[in-house]
Scaffold this motif. Sequence first.
Motif, short mmCIF file in Angstrom:
data_model
loop_
_atom_site.label_atom_id
_atom_site.label_comp_id
_atom_site.label_asym_id
_atom_site.label_seq_id
_atom_site.Cartn_x
_atom_site.Cartn_y
_atom_site.Cartn_z
N THR A 94 0.81 -1.24 0.00
CA THR A 94 0.00 0.00 0.00
C THR A 94 0.83 1.28 0.00
N ASP A 95 2.11 1.16 -0.25
CA ASP A 95 2.99 2.34 -0.16
C ASP A 95 2.68 3.39 -1.21
N ASP A 96 2.15 2.98 -2.35
CA ASP A 96 1.95 3.90 -3.47
C ASP A 96 0.54 4.46 -3.56
N ILE A 97 -0.32 4.10 -2.61
CA ILE A 97 -1.71 4.56 -2.69
C ILE A 97 -1.82 6.00 -2.21
N ARG A 98 -2.61 6.78 -2.92
CA ARG A 98 -2.77 8.19 -2.56
C ARG A 98 -3.47 8.34 -1.21
N HIS A 99 -3.13 9.40 -0.51
CA HIS A 99 -3.75 9.68 0.77
C HIS A 99 -4.80 10.76 0.58
N GLY A 113 2.12 10.17 -16.73
CA GLY A 113 2.15 11.14 -15.65
C GLY A 113 2.18 10.49 -14.28
N LEU A 114 2.21 9.16 -14.24
CA LEU A 114 2.28 8.44 -12.97
C LEU A 114 3.72 8.44 -12.46
N HIS A 115 3.88 8.48 -11.14
CA HIS A 115 5.21 8.48 -10.54
C HIS A 115 5.52 7.18 -9.79
N SER A 116 4.48 6.57 -9.21
CA SER A 116 4.73 5.40 -8.36
C SER A 116 5.02 4.16 -9.20
N ASN A 117 5.85 3.29 -8.62
CA ASN A 117 6.19 2.05 -9.32
C ASN A 117 4.96 1.17 -9.52
N THR A 118 4.08 1.14 -8.51
CA THR A 118 2.87 0.32 -8.62
C THR A 118 1.96 0.82 -9.74
N GLY A 119 1.74 2.14 -9.77
CA GLY A 119 0.89 2.71 -10.80
C GLY A 119 1.44 2.46 -12.20
N VAL A 120 2.75 2.69 -12.39
CA VAL A 120 3.37 2.48 -13.70
C VAL A 120 3.31 1.00 -14.08
N LEU A 125 -0.20 0.17 -15.18
CA LEU A 125 -0.43 0.75 -16.51
C LEU A 125 0.25 -0.09 -17.59
N ALA A 126 1.52 -0.46 -17.35
CA ALA A 126 2.27 -1.26 -18.34
C ALA A 126 1.60 -2.61 -18.56
N ASN A 127 1.13 -3.25 -17.49
CA ASN A 127 0.48 -4.55 -17.63
C ASN A 127 -0.90 -4.42 -18.30
N SER A 128 -1.60 -3.33 -18.00
CA SER A 128 -2.90 -3.12 -18.64
C SER A 128 -2.73 -2.93 -20.15
N ILE A 129 -1.69 -2.19 -20.55
CA ILE A 129 -1.41 -2.01 -21.98
C ILE A 129 -1.07 -3.35 -22.62
N THR A 130 -0.26 -4.16 -21.92
CA THR A 130 0.12 -5.47 -22.45
C THR A 130 -1.08 -6.40 -22.57
N LEU A 131 -2.04 -6.28 -21.65
CA LEU A 131 -3.23 -7.15 -21.69
C LEU A 131 -4.07 -6.92 -22.93
N THR A 132 -4.09 -5.69 -23.43
CA THR A 132 -4.90 -5.41 -24.61
C THR A 132 -4.18 -5.93 -25.86
N PRO A 133 -4.86 -6.74 -26.67
CA PRO A 133 -4.22 -7.28 -27.87
C PRO A 133 -3.71 -6.18 -28.81
N GLY A 134 -2.56 -6.43 -29.40
CA GLY A 134 -1.99 -5.47 -30.35
C GLY A 134 -0.95 -4.56 -29.76
N TRP A 160 -7.67 6.76 -14.73
CA TRP A 160 -8.23 5.98 -13.62
C TRP A 160 -7.14 5.69 -12.59
N LEU A 161 -5.96 5.29 -13.02
CA LEU A 161 -4.89 4.96 -12.09
C LEU A 161 -4.48 6.17 -11.24
N LYS A 162 -4.58 7.36 -11.81
CA LYS A 162 -4.22 8.57 -11.06
C LYS A 162 -5.16 8.83 -9.89
N LYS A 163 -6.35 8.25 -9.93
CA LYS A 163 -7.29 8.41 -8.82
C LYS A 163 -6.86 7.61 -7.60
N VAL A 164 -6.07 6.55 -7.84
CA VAL A 164 -5.69 5.65 -6.75
C VAL A 164 -4.22 5.77 -6.39
N PHE A 165 -3.36 5.82 -7.41
CA PHE A 165 -1.92 5.83 -7.19
C PHE A 165 -1.34 7.20 -7.51
#
Length: 201
Positions: free
Chosen positions: A77-82, A135-142, A145-154, A195-200
């Motif tokens: 939980t280190d990267d979650i926004r407060h 625009g994300l800074h945290s390792n978890t958020g990035v 994001l990277a895995n979400s991009i990889t999940l989408t075909p193409g 969406w990720l910026k709302k959490v991380f």
Amino acid sequence: MSRVHLYLRKRLEEIRDRYIYEIYERQKLPPWERFLLTWIVLFAFWLSITGDITLRGFSLGLPTTGIIAFYMRDLLTDDIRHSKHLVWKILYFAFLYLPQYLIIMAFRLLESNIKVAKHAILMDINPGIVRIKTGLHSNTGVTILANSITLTPGTLTLDVVKKLDGTYLYVHWIDVETLNVEKAGEIIKGDIEEWLKKVFW
């Protein structure tokens, strides 16, 4: 590059790192919230894998996951926004943010599958590697994001590079529509990053 330029570059990187670190420290969750959130997640995982909802299961699971949560609270939980109260954060995430993410990803998967199928049928592909900025800074958020991009075909995220002016992702794209960093980023990331910026952070 002269020694003066190297020195200035190093100083700018240090200032940027310190600025990001100060933002991160301001938005960091308090220790007890990190512990409680980690405990809830681990205990839910415990119940899902054991399927034991008896008194024995609770008496074993609660202290076990509590001990693990105490030592792992920073890892998960280190990267979650407060922001907002803990209860609001849990309710927002469970009933608003998580469904939003699932809907966004379902739409992106459907859209990407149709595009890839069209390219495969028509043999109309223009593969290449593009660089996009996040625009994300945290390792978890990035990472998400990277895995979400990889999940989408193409699209396949190949590398993540942190530079002085931000963090960049190198993505293999089945049909390169543009090499412009901003435009390519808008097409590939879609609404996922917002969406990720709302959490991380």
